[in-house]
Enzyme design. Structure first.
Site, PDB file in Angstrom:
ATOM      1  N   ASP A 114      -6.799  -4.286   3.678  1.00  0.00           N
ATOM      2  CA  ASP A 114      -6.080  -5.186   4.583  1.00  0.00           C
ATOM      3  C   ASP A 114      -6.063  -4.592   6.002  1.00  0.00           C
ATOM      4  OD1 ASP A 114      -4.258  -3.166   4.172  1.00  0.00           O
ATOM      5  OD2 ASP A 114      -2.578  -4.477   3.638  1.00  0.00           O
ATOM      6  N   SER A 115      -6.662  -3.405   6.155  1.00  0.00           N
ATOM      7  CA  SER A 115      -6.898  -2.864   7.503  1.00  0.00           C
ATOM      8  C   SER A 115      -7.806  -3.811   8.288  1.00  0.00           C
ATOM      9  CB  SER A 115      -7.525  -1.464   7.433  1.00  0.00           C
ATOM     10  OG  SER A 115      -8.616  -1.442   6.535  1.00  0.00           O
TER      11      SER A 115
ATOM     12  N   ASP B 124      -7.880  -5.524  -1.598  1.00  0.00           N
ATOM     13  CA  ASP B 124      -6.544  -5.053  -1.224  1.00  0.00           C
ATOM     14  C   ASP B 124      -5.589  -6.235  -1.226  1.00  0.00           C
ATOM     15  OD1 ASP B 124      -4.980  -2.933  -0.578  1.00  0.00           O
ATOM     16  OD2 ASP B 124      -5.625  -2.778   1.519  1.00  0.00           O
TER      17      ASP B 124
ATOM     18  N   LYS C  79      -5.879  -3.382  -5.319  1.00  0.00           N
ATOM     19  CA  LYS C  79      -5.008  -2.269  -4.921  1.00  0.00           C
ATOM     20  C   LYS C  79      -3.731  -2.848  -4.324  1.00  0.00           C
ATOM     21  CE  LYS C  79      -5.786   0.269  -0.965  1.00  0.00           C
ATOM     22  NZ  LYS C  79      -4.545   0.020  -0.212  1.00  0.00           N
TER      23      LYS C  79
ATOM     24  N   GLU D  20       0.365  -1.551  -2.658  1.00  0.00           N
ATOM     25  CA  GLU D  20       1.128  -0.434  -2.122  1.00  0.00           C
ATOM     26  C   GLU D  20       2.516  -0.329  -2.751  1.00  0.00           C
ATOM     27  OE1 GLU D  20       1.316  -0.720   2.143  1.00  0.00           O
ATOM     28  OE2 GLU D  20      -0.862  -0.927   2.338  1.00  0.00           O
TER      29      GLU D  20
ATOM     30  N   GLU E 114      -1.955   8.408   0.776  1.00  0.00           N
ATOM     31  CA  GLU E 114      -2.262   8.375   2.215  1.00  0.00           C
ATOM     32  C   GLU E 114      -1.299   9.252   3.019  1.00  0.00           C
ATOM     33  OE1 GLU E 114      -2.768   4.451   3.887  1.00  0.00           O
ATOM     34  OE2 GLU E 114      -2.812   5.217   5.948  1.00  0.00           O
TER      35      GLU E 114
HETATM   36  O1  KIV Z   1      -6.369  -1.282   4.039  1.00  0.00           O
HETATM   37  C1  KIV Z   1      -6.939  -0.192   4.016  1.00  0.00           C
HETATM   38  O2  KIV Z   1      -7.990   0.009   4.632  1.00  0.00           O
HETATM   39  C2  KIV Z   1      -6.323   0.885   3.266  1.00  0.00           C
HETATM   40  C3  KIV Z   1      -6.683   2.270   3.695  1.00  0.00           C
HETATM   41  C4  KIV Z   1      -5.521   3.122   3.779  1.00  0.00           C
HETATM   42  C5  KIV Z   1      -7.754   2.840   2.851  1.00  0.00           C
HETATM   43  O3  KIV Z   1      -5.567   0.659   2.371  1.00  0.00           O
END
Ligand code: KIV
Length: 283
Positions: free
Chosen positions: A47-48, A86, A116, A118, A185
Protein backbone atom coordinates in the site's frame (compact mmCIF):
# COMPACT_ATOMS: atom_id res chain seq x y z
CA UNK A 1 14.35 -22.21 -18.25
CA UNK A 2 11.33 -20.40 -16.73
CA UNK A 3 11.74 -19.29 -13.12
CA UNK A 4 9.98 -21.56 -10.62
CA UNK A 5 7.49 -19.83 -8.35
CA UNK A 6 8.27 -20.38 -4.65
CA UNK A 7 5.61 -21.99 -2.53
CA UNK A 8 4.98 -21.52 1.17
CA UNK A 9 6.84 -24.82 1.68
CA UNK A 10 9.86 -23.48 -0.21
CA UNK A 11 9.83 -20.33 1.93
CA UNK A 12 9.72 -22.44 5.07
CA UNK A 13 12.61 -24.62 3.83
CA UNK A 14 14.64 -21.49 3.01
CA UNK A 15 14.29 -20.42 6.64
CA UNK A 16 15.46 -23.84 7.79
CA UNK A 17 18.45 -23.72 5.40
CA UNK A 18 19.19 -20.11 6.44
CA UNK A 19 18.78 -18.99 2.83
CA UNK A 20 17.75 -15.35 2.51
CA UNK A 21 14.47 -14.49 0.78
CA UNK A 22 14.88 -11.29 -1.23
CA UNK A 23 11.85 -9.27 -2.21
CA UNK A 24 10.72 -5.83 -3.23
CA UNK A 25 7.51 -3.97 -3.70
CA UNK A 26 6.23 -3.40 -7.23
CA UNK A 27 3.09 -1.73 -8.47
CA UNK A 28 3.25 -1.86 -12.27
CA UNK A 29 3.78 -4.32 -15.09
CA UNK A 30 7.26 -3.28 -16.28
CA UNK A 31 8.81 -3.15 -12.82
CA UNK A 32 7.33 -6.52 -11.86
CA UNK A 33 8.54 -8.05 -15.13
CA UNK A 34 12.09 -6.78 -14.48
CA UNK A 35 11.91 -8.09 -10.90
CA UNK A 36 10.89 -11.54 -12.08
CA UNK A 37 13.60 -11.53 -14.77
CA UNK A 38 16.19 -10.59 -12.13
CA UNK A 39 15.12 -13.58 -10.03
CA UNK A 40 13.33 -11.80 -7.17
CA UNK A 41 11.92 -14.34 -4.69
CA UNK A 42 8.72 -12.43 -3.87
CA UNK A 43 6.91 -9.23 -4.82
CA UNK A 44 4.70 -7.23 -2.47
CA UNK A 45 2.13 -4.96 -4.05
CA UNK A 46 2.43 -2.69 -1.03
CA UNK A 47 0.00 0.00 0.00
CA UNK A 48 3.13 2.17 -0.21
CA UNK A 49 1.74 2.66 -3.73
CA UNK A 50 -0.23 5.46 -2.06
CA UNK A 51 3.00 7.46 -1.81
CA UNK A 52 5.03 5.97 -4.66
CA UNK A 53 2.30 6.04 -7.32
CA UNK A 54 -0.52 8.32 -6.17
CA UNK A 55 1.39 11.04 -4.30
CA UNK A 56 -0.50 10.74 -0.98
CA UNK A 57 1.50 11.58 2.13
CA UNK A 58 0.78 8.17 3.69
CA UNK A 59 -0.98 4.87 3.10
CA UNK A 60 -4.28 5.66 4.81
CA UNK A 61 -6.20 6.89 1.71
CA UNK A 62 -5.33 3.77 -0.33
CA UNK A 63 -8.39 1.76 -1.43
CA UNK A 64 -9.12 -1.90 -2.18
CA UNK A 65 -9.75 -0.97 -5.82
CA UNK A 66 -6.29 0.60 -6.17
CA UNK A 67 -4.59 -2.41 -4.53
CA UNK A 68 -6.42 -4.97 -6.66
CA UNK A 69 -5.78 -2.98 -9.86
CA UNK A 70 -2.02 -2.88 -9.21
CA UNK A 71 -1.94 -6.54 -8.07
CA UNK A 72 -3.51 -7.54 -11.39
CA UNK A 73 -0.80 -5.73 -13.36
CA UNK A 74 1.96 -7.27 -11.24
CA UNK A 75 0.51 -10.77 -11.52
CA UNK A 76 0.32 -10.47 -15.33
CA UNK A 77 3.98 -9.43 -15.38
CA UNK A 78 5.31 -11.96 -12.89
CA UNK A 79 3.43 -15.25 -13.24
CA UNK A 80 6.34 -17.18 -11.70
CA UNK A 81 6.88 -15.04 -8.62
CA UNK A 82 5.20 -15.30 -5.21
CA UNK A 83 3.00 -12.17 -5.10
CA UNK A 84 1.60 -10.68 -1.89
CA UNK A 85 -1.30 -8.24 -1.89
CA UNK A 86 -1.23 -5.63 0.88
CA UNK A 87 -4.60 -5.15 2.57
CA UNK A 88 -5.23 -1.38 2.71
CA UNK A 89 -6.41 0.54 5.76
CA UNK A 90 -10.15 0.01 6.23
CA UNK A 91 -10.26 -3.33 4.44
CA UNK A 92 -9.83 -5.50 7.56
CA UNK A 93 -10.74 -3.29 10.53
CA UNK A 94 -14.54 -3.12 10.25
CA UNK A 95 -15.40 -6.78 10.71
CA UNK A 96 -13.79 -10.19 10.39
CA UNK A 97 -16.33 -11.13 7.68
CA UNK A 98 -15.43 -8.08 5.61
CA UNK A 99 -11.71 -8.80 6.09
CA UNK A 100 -12.11 -12.38 4.83
CA UNK A 101 -14.22 -11.17 1.94
CA UNK A 102 -11.55 -8.60 0.97
CA UNK A 103 -8.78 -11.21 1.25
CA UNK A 104 -10.86 -13.39 -1.08
CA UNK A 105 -11.13 -10.50 -3.57
CA UNK A 106 -7.32 -10.28 -3.71
CA UNK A 107 -7.17 -13.98 -4.55
CA UNK A 108 -10.09 -14.17 -6.99
CA UNK A 109 -9.53 -10.90 -8.86
CA UNK A 110 -5.73 -10.63 -8.79
CA UNK A 111 -4.64 -14.22 -8.21
CA UNK A 112 -2.18 -13.28 -5.43
CA UNK A 113 -0.39 -15.96 -3.42
CA UNK A 114 -0.89 -14.29 -0.05
CA UNK A 115 -2.13 -11.15 1.65
CA UNK A 116 -0.43 -9.03 4.28
CA UNK A 117 -1.96 -6.95 7.03
CA UNK A 118 -0.65 -4.77 9.82
CA UNK A 119 -0.96 -5.18 13.57
CA UNK A 120 -0.60 -7.60 16.47
CA UNK A 121 -3.11 -8.63 19.13
CA UNK A 122 -5.89 -6.43 17.68
CA UNK A 123 -5.89 -8.22 14.30
CA UNK A 124 -5.30 -11.77 15.61
CA UNK A 125 -8.91 -12.80 15.02
CA UNK A 126 -8.78 -11.51 11.44
CA UNK A 127 -5.49 -13.33 10.77
CA UNK A 128 -7.04 -16.53 12.11
CA UNK A 129 -10.18 -16.17 10.01
CA UNK A 130 -8.23 -15.54 6.80
CA UNK A 131 -5.88 -18.45 7.50
CA UNK A 132 -8.82 -20.71 8.41
CA UNK A 133 -10.38 -19.85 5.05
CA UNK A 134 -7.36 -21.43 3.35
CA UNK A 135 -5.44 -18.28 2.41
CA UNK A 136 -1.87 -17.37 3.32
CA UNK A 137 -1.59 -14.30 5.50
CA UNK A 138 1.57 -12.42 6.45
CA UNK A 139 1.68 -10.29 9.59
CA UNK A 140 3.37 -6.88 9.76
CA UNK A 141 4.72 -5.59 13.09
CA UNK A 142 6.92 -2.83 14.46
CA UNK A 143 6.41 0.37 12.52
CA UNK A 144 3.02 -0.17 10.95
CA UNK A 145 2.49 2.79 8.58
CA UNK A 146 -1.31 2.51 8.58
CA UNK A 147 -1.23 3.36 12.33
CA UNK A 148 1.43 6.07 12.01
CA UNK A 149 -0.97 8.61 13.56
CA UNK A 150 -1.43 6.42 16.63
CA UNK A 151 2.35 5.78 16.78
CA UNK A 152 3.06 9.52 16.63
CA UNK A 153 4.64 9.38 13.16
CA UNK A 154 6.85 7.10 11.10
CA UNK A 155 9.06 6.15 14.05
CA UNK A 156 11.28 3.15 14.87
CA UNK A 157 9.61 0.77 17.33
CA UNK A 158 10.83 -1.59 20.06
CA UNK A 159 13.78 0.52 21.19
CA UNK A 160 13.06 0.04 24.92
CA UNK A 161 12.86 -3.33 26.69
CA UNK A 162 9.14 -2.84 27.28
CA UNK A 163 8.23 -1.86 23.72
CA UNK A 164 10.53 -4.56 22.31
CA UNK A 165 8.70 -7.09 24.48
CA UNK A 166 5.40 -5.85 23.04
CA UNK A 167 6.67 -6.57 19.50
CA UNK A 168 7.87 -10.06 20.57
CA UNK A 169 4.47 -10.76 22.15
CA UNK A 170 2.61 -9.55 19.09
CA UNK A 171 4.77 -11.85 16.94
CA UNK A 172 3.82 -14.81 19.16
CA UNK A 173 0.13 -13.92 18.88
CA UNK A 174 0.21 -13.48 15.10
CA UNK A 175 2.09 -16.75 14.67
CA UNK A 176 -0.41 -18.55 16.90
CA UNK A 177 -3.24 -17.01 14.88
CA UNK A 178 -1.96 -18.77 11.76
CA UNK A 179 0.25 -16.28 9.86
CA UNK A 180 2.66 -18.07 7.51
CA UNK A 181 5.31 -15.36 8.03
CA UNK A 182 5.78 -11.95 9.64
CA UNK A 183 7.34 -8.74 8.33
CA UNK A 184 9.05 -6.62 10.99
CA UNK A 185 9.57 -2.95 10.18
CA UNK A 186 11.97 -0.42 11.77
CA UNK A 187 12.87 -2.37 14.90
CA UNK A 188 16.42 -2.82 16.30
CA UNK A 189 18.21 -5.90 14.89
CA UNK A 190 18.57 -7.51 18.33
CA UNK A 191 14.79 -7.63 18.67
CA UNK A 192 14.34 -9.08 15.19
CA UNK A 193 16.91 -11.76 16.04
CA UNK A 194 14.99 -12.79 19.16
CA UNK A 195 11.81 -13.13 17.10
CA UNK A 196 13.54 -14.88 14.16
CA UNK A 197 15.23 -17.39 16.50
CA UNK A 198 12.07 -18.14 18.44
CA UNK A 199 9.55 -18.35 15.60
CA UNK A 200 9.22 -21.44 13.42
CA UNK A 201 7.84 -19.30 10.56
CA UNK A 202 9.90 -16.95 8.32
CA UNK A 203 10.53 -13.50 9.78
CA UNK A 204 11.32 -10.80 7.22
CA UNK A 205 12.82 -7.38 7.73
CA UNK A 206 12.43 -3.90 6.39
CA UNK A 207 14.66 -1.65 8.40
CA UNK A 208 14.82 -4.32 11.10
CA UNK A 209 18.39 -5.45 10.52
CA UNK A 210 20.21 -8.42 9.17
CA UNK A 211 19.01 -11.10 11.60
CA UNK A 212 15.96 -12.04 9.57
CA UNK A 213 15.00 -14.74 7.10
CA UNK A 214 14.90 -12.21 4.28
CA UNK A 215 14.74 -8.55 3.34
CA UNK A 216 12.21 -6.42 1.50
CA UNK A 217 12.73 -2.93 0.12
CA UNK A 218 10.35 -0.44 -1.43
CA UNK A 219 11.27 -0.46 -5.09
CA UNK A 220 11.03 3.31 -5.47
CA UNK A 221 13.64 3.74 -2.68
CA UNK A 222 15.87 0.95 -3.98
CA UNK A 223 16.16 2.32 -7.51
CA UNK A 224 16.27 5.99 -6.46
CA UNK A 225 12.90 6.97 -7.90
CA UNK A 226 11.07 8.33 -4.83
CA UNK A 227 12.43 11.68 -3.70
CA UNK A 228 10.10 13.03 -0.98
CA UNK A 229 12.10 11.46 1.89
CA UNK A 230 14.56 8.63 2.52
CA UNK A 231 14.19 6.53 5.66
CA UNK A 232 17.42 5.66 7.53
CA UNK A 233 17.18 2.00 6.53
CA UNK A 234 17.08 2.63 2.78
CA UNK A 235 20.03 1.87 0.54
CA UNK A 236 19.78 3.33 -2.94
CA UNK A 237 21.08 0.98 -5.61
CA UNK A 238 20.29 3.28 -8.53
CA UNK A 239 19.41 6.82 -9.54
CA UNK A 240 16.28 6.44 -11.66
CA UNK A 241 15.03 9.93 -10.72
CA UNK A 242 18.36 11.44 -11.82
CA UNK A 243 18.30 9.49 -15.09
CA UNK A 244 14.71 10.54 -15.79
CA UNK A 245 15.42 14.21 -15.06
CA UNK A 246 18.46 14.11 -17.36
CA UNK A 247 16.41 12.50 -20.15
CA UNK A 248 13.58 15.04 -19.76
CA UNK A 249 15.99 17.99 -19.88
CA UNK A 250 17.79 16.64 -22.96
CA UNK A 251 14.48 16.03 -24.72
CA UNK A 252 13.23 19.56 -23.97
CA UNK A 253 16.50 21.09 -25.21
CA UNK A 254 16.68 19.00 -28.38
CA UNK A 255 13.08 19.74 -29.42
CA UNK A 256 13.47 23.48 -28.69
CA UNK A 257 16.74 23.59 -30.66
CA UNK A 258 15.38 21.62 -33.64
CA UNK A 259 17.65 18.61 -33.07
CA UNK A 260 14.84 16.13 -32.50
CA UNK A 261 13.28 14.41 -34.33
CA UNK A 262 16.13 13.65 -36.74
CA UNK A 263 16.06 12.04 -40.21
CA UNK A 264 16.47 8.63 -38.59
CA UNK A 265 13.22 9.04 -36.64
CA UNK A 266 11.05 9.84 -39.70
CA UNK A 267 8.99 7.50 -41.88
CA UNK A 268 9.71 7.66 -45.65
CA UNK A 269 7.07 7.86 -48.36
CA UNK A 270 7.06 4.88 -50.69
CA UNK A 271 9.25 5.55 -53.78
CA UNK A 272 7.41 7.50 -56.46
CA UNK A 273 4.46 8.48 -54.21
CA UNK A 274 5.56 12.05 -53.42
CA UNK A 275 5.31 13.34 -57.05
CA UNK A 276 1.85 11.72 -57.24
CA UNK A 277 0.79 13.53 -54.07
CA UNK A 278 2.02 16.84 -55.57
CA UNK A 279 -0.13 16.22 -58.64
CA UNK A 280 -3.16 15.44 -56.44
CA UNK A 281 -2.63 18.69 -54.53
CA UNK A 282 -2.79 20.70 -57.79
CA UNK A 283 -6.30 19.44 -58.66
O1 KIV B 1 3.37 -1.15 1.71
C1 KIV B 1 4.55 -1.50 1.75
O2 KIV B 1 5.33 -1.26 0.82
C2 KIV B 1 5.03 -2.16 2.94
C3 KIV B 1 6.50 -2.06 3.20
C4 KIV B 1 6.78 -1.74 4.58
C5 KIV B 1 7.22 -3.26 2.73
O3 KIV B 1 4.28 -2.74 3.67
Amino acid sequence: MAKKKLSVIDLQKMKEKKEQVVWITAYDFITAQLAEQAGMDMILVGDSLGMCIYGYDGTIPVTMEQCIYHCEAVRRAAPNTFVIGDMPFGSYQISTEEAVSNAIRFHKEANVDAVKLEGGQRVAEVVRAIADSGMLVMGHLGLTPQSSNALGGFKAQGRTAETAMAVVEDARIIYEAGAFSILIEAVPPEVTKIIRDEMPIPIYSIGAGIHADGQVMIVSDLVGHFQAFTPKFVKRYGNVAGEMSKSFESYINEVKEGQFPGEEHAYRMIDGELPKLMELLKK
